[in-house]
Design a protein around this motif. Structure first.
Motif, PDB file in Angstrom:
ATOM      1  N   ASP B  74      -2.349  -0.148   7.050  1.00 33.05           N
ATOM      2  CA  ASP B  74      -3.356  -1.047   7.416  1.00 33.05           C
ATOM      3  C   ASP B  74      -3.898  -1.298   8.967  1.00 33.05           C
ATOM      4  N   PHE B 149      -2.941  -7.897   3.806  1.00 23.27           N
ATOM      5  CA  PHE B 149      -3.139  -6.963   4.867  1.00 23.27           C
ATOM      6  C   PHE B 149      -1.822  -7.282   5.712  1.00 23.27           C
ATOM      7  N   ASN B 151      -1.226  -5.359   8.701  1.00 22.41           N
ATOM      8  CA  ASN B 151      -1.678  -4.864  10.028  1.00 22.41           C
ATOM      9  C   ASN B 151      -1.217  -5.646  11.048  1.00 22.41           C
TER      10      ASN B 151
END
Lengths: 313, 324
Positions: B74, B149, B151
């Motif tokens: 990600d 996600f 990230n």
């Protein structure tokens, strides 16, 4: 200073080179008008590559698979590369990339009118590859044999990459046609929108193309607009059949006597309006390029200043 | 293993022959209907991990390996999205091409890492209608919401000017290169191979960003002002890169991952070196807080990520049975 007699000798040497279909190189003498014609044509081509990044770039962020995103980003990147080779070819004629960019932004130089049409669905990425890159290849393949060496050599490399892009575009459409009904409808709708503008890419009909005769005499151009347009139509019809789409022209039919396809009348009024600046996206495309150029000015200035400091140190 | 890049262009129909052989180029167009399996080389879908043994190493919890791969994947995917927004907007053509290269490298890393996550633990892959042909990497990229996600927030921040992008690539690549250098020793052979490939790419990214950071810092007053302002804006997100999430701790403990806390010293030293060469002081920057301590790795993002994903995912989600 060159005397009139010398000039006549140089000119006859130039004409002989053209007649032998040899290349003119940057250090060779050439008539001023030949140089100007080349700058106009190569710059227009370079600008088309750079402006052409926008309609497809419009879909990079929305590419529906990571694989397609990579293919599209790499393709748009290739267009920047083509722009670079072509600007470099014009630099051999004594004009800088900065000057040319300014002429693009001011509207003094044109780019291919096809890029003044909007991209409205992901299928347009495939259609641009198939039809627009296909038409560009038809236009550009003969230019590999053009009389000016740097242009011809740049075109050899560009044509190879364009042909790869064209296959990728066609392959995207083929894949979508194997998908859902909505995807097939999307492909047809996209082809409906891009077919006629693609035919316009070959420029005005021969009887309305004032520069063609001189460009052909100089070996800059090797086929007329109408010849290339006909070749494109004849090549594309079987591809459309294989794809399973209909080309939006009721007059399109094989003519046994001519051994070529007849096709309907292009809307030249629309063509001239788009060329004249009133197409759907002309203002948007130039504003985008202008903004990128202006926004980057401080970076280019910084790079120059840094290079000067390095040299001084 | 396949390196995930688009192969060299096919050349079978287009010869770079001299002008006399120029007619060969005509075949480039006429050859479109040739029924050749390789005619649009690189466009067929291939599982990026095709032919690779994706067995999870002994003693490794598959869900940990998958979550860890999603984090790294990600980071790459979201950073790639931001960098690719520069396409056709860079200060000059050379930078446009270079930024696209970096975005493509990160996209390639993301594809491998998402595919690795799916292979390690298929339960992380979002379900779609039974007849959907959408591959796992795309299900993960296009059918998860922002909260899924993992990230870091630095990757997702909206783009600023060129100086901001350079500074962000510098920070991210310093960190990620330090992680990937260690990750080449992962007990997971797939991750080790992804890292080995990534190290070469990230070395270039860091070099590109470092050179531009120096150029901007030493260029004009205006460029120096802009790049130092960018550094001040981004440094609050630096500490988040080195916080150790439970998943990272578990992945490190089982020998497949790297604890980012372990690379903090090295990354700081590299950054300080770039700043010293550039004559830029390191700004005092308090770490940007999360929400009850949760940040990007926990799926707690800035407002920017859901907007970015709304755009990225729009076409894919409109066609969950689509074939691309």
């Amino acid at each position: 200073m060159t005397s009139a007699v010398d000039e006549a000798g140089l000119e006859s040497h130039f004409e002989a080179t053209i007649a032998h279909k040899d290349r003119i190189e940057p250090r060779d003498w050439m008539p001023e008008k030949y140089r100007r014609t080349l700058v106009r044509q190569i710059a227009q081509h370079a600008h088309s590559e750079i402006i052409g990044m926008q309609p497809e770039g419009n879909w990079i962020s929305r590419a529906p698979s990571l694989r397609r995103k990579a293919i599209l980003l790499a393709k748009v990147q290739d267009e920047a590369g083509h722009g670079l080779y072509l600007y470099s070819a014009t630099e051999t004629l004594g004009v800088t990339r900065t000057e040319l960019t300014e002429r693009l932004i001011s509207g003094a130089q044109k780019y291919s009118s096809i890029f003044n049409y909007p991209t409205l669905s992901y299928a347009d990425v495939g259609t641009i590859g198939w039809l627009v890159d296909g038409a560009a290849i038809c236009n550009q393949v003969p230019l590999c044999r053009t009389s000016f060496g740097p242009y011809g050599r740049a075109m050899i490399r560009i044509c190879k990459e364009e042909s790869f892009h064209q296959r990728q575009g066609y392959e995207l459409l083929m894949t979508m046609m194997r998908g859902t009904d909505e995807q097939r409808a999307m492909v047809q709708e996209s082809v409906d929108r891009f077919w006629w503008p693609s035919l316009m890419m070959f420029g005005p009909p021969d009887d309305a193309s004032p520069n063609t005769a001189q460009s052909m005499a100089w070996g800059i151009k090797t086929h007329t607009n109408d010849e290339l347009r006909q070749r494109f139509v004849d090549m594309t019809v079987p591809q459309a059949e294989a794809l399973g789409v209909t080309l939006p022209d009721p007059d399109l039919a094989w003519n046994e006597r001519r051994q070529a396809h007849d096709f309907g009348e292009i809307d030249w009024d629309e063509f001239w309006r788009v060329v004249g600046g009133d197409g759907p996206c002309n203002a948007q495309r130039v504003a985008h390029r202008s903004k990128a150029w202006d926004d980057g000015a401080w970076v280019r200035e910084a790079a120059s200043a840094f290079a000067r400091k390095q040299e001084a140190a | 293993m396949p390196d995930g890049t688009v192969p060299e262009h096919s050349t079978e129909t287009a010869h770079a022959g001299p002008a006399a052989h120029g007619t060969d180029h005509d075949n480039a167009y006429a050859g479109l209907l040739v029924n050749d399996a390789h005619w649009a080389f690189g466009t067929d879908f291939e599982d990026p991990l095709a032919g690779v043994d994706t067995t999870v190493p002994d003693g490794v919890e598959p869900s940990v390996l998958a979550a860890y791969c999603l984090m790294l994947g990600d980071d790459a995917l979201v950073a790639s999205e931001r960098i690719s927004e520069w396409c056709s907007r860079a200060p000059d053509l050379e930078e446009d091409i270079a930024l696209a290269n970096i975005a493509l490298d990160l996209l390639g890393q993301a594809r491998l890492l998402l595919a690795r996550a799916a292979a390690a633990d298929p339960s992380v892959v979002p379900a779609l209608p039974g007849d959907s042909p959408v591959p796992d990497e795309d299900r993960l990229a296009f059918f998860r919401d922002d909260r899924q996600f993992r990230n870091v927030r630095l990757a997702e921040l909206p783009n600023g000017d060129f100086g901001e992008t350079i500074t962000r690539i510098l920070l991210l690549s310093i960190w990620r290169l330090a992680l990937f250098e260690r990750l080449t020793g992962s007990r997971d052979a797939v991750l080790a191979a992804v890292a080995a490939k990534g190290v070469k790419e990230l070395t270039y990214h860091r070099d590109f960003a470092g050179r531009w950071f120096l150029t901007l810092a030493q260029g004009t007053d205006e460029s120096r002002r802009r790049v130092t302002a960018a550094l001040t804006d981004l440094m609050p997100y630096w500490a988040e890169l080195f916080g150790t999430h439970d998943v990272e701790a578990a992945a490190a403990a089982s020998g497949v991952g790297v604890d980012p806390g372990q690379v903090a010293g090295e990354a700081d030293a590299v950054l300080d070196q770039v700043l010293a060469v550039s004559g830029v002081d390191r700004p005092e920057a308090a770490p940007r807080a999360g929400v009850r301590g949760r940040t990007g790795r926990d799926g707690l993002h800035t407002e920017a990520l859901s907007r970015l994903l709304a755009e990225t995912q729009s076409v894919a989600r409109a066609h969950p049975r689509g074939r691309w």
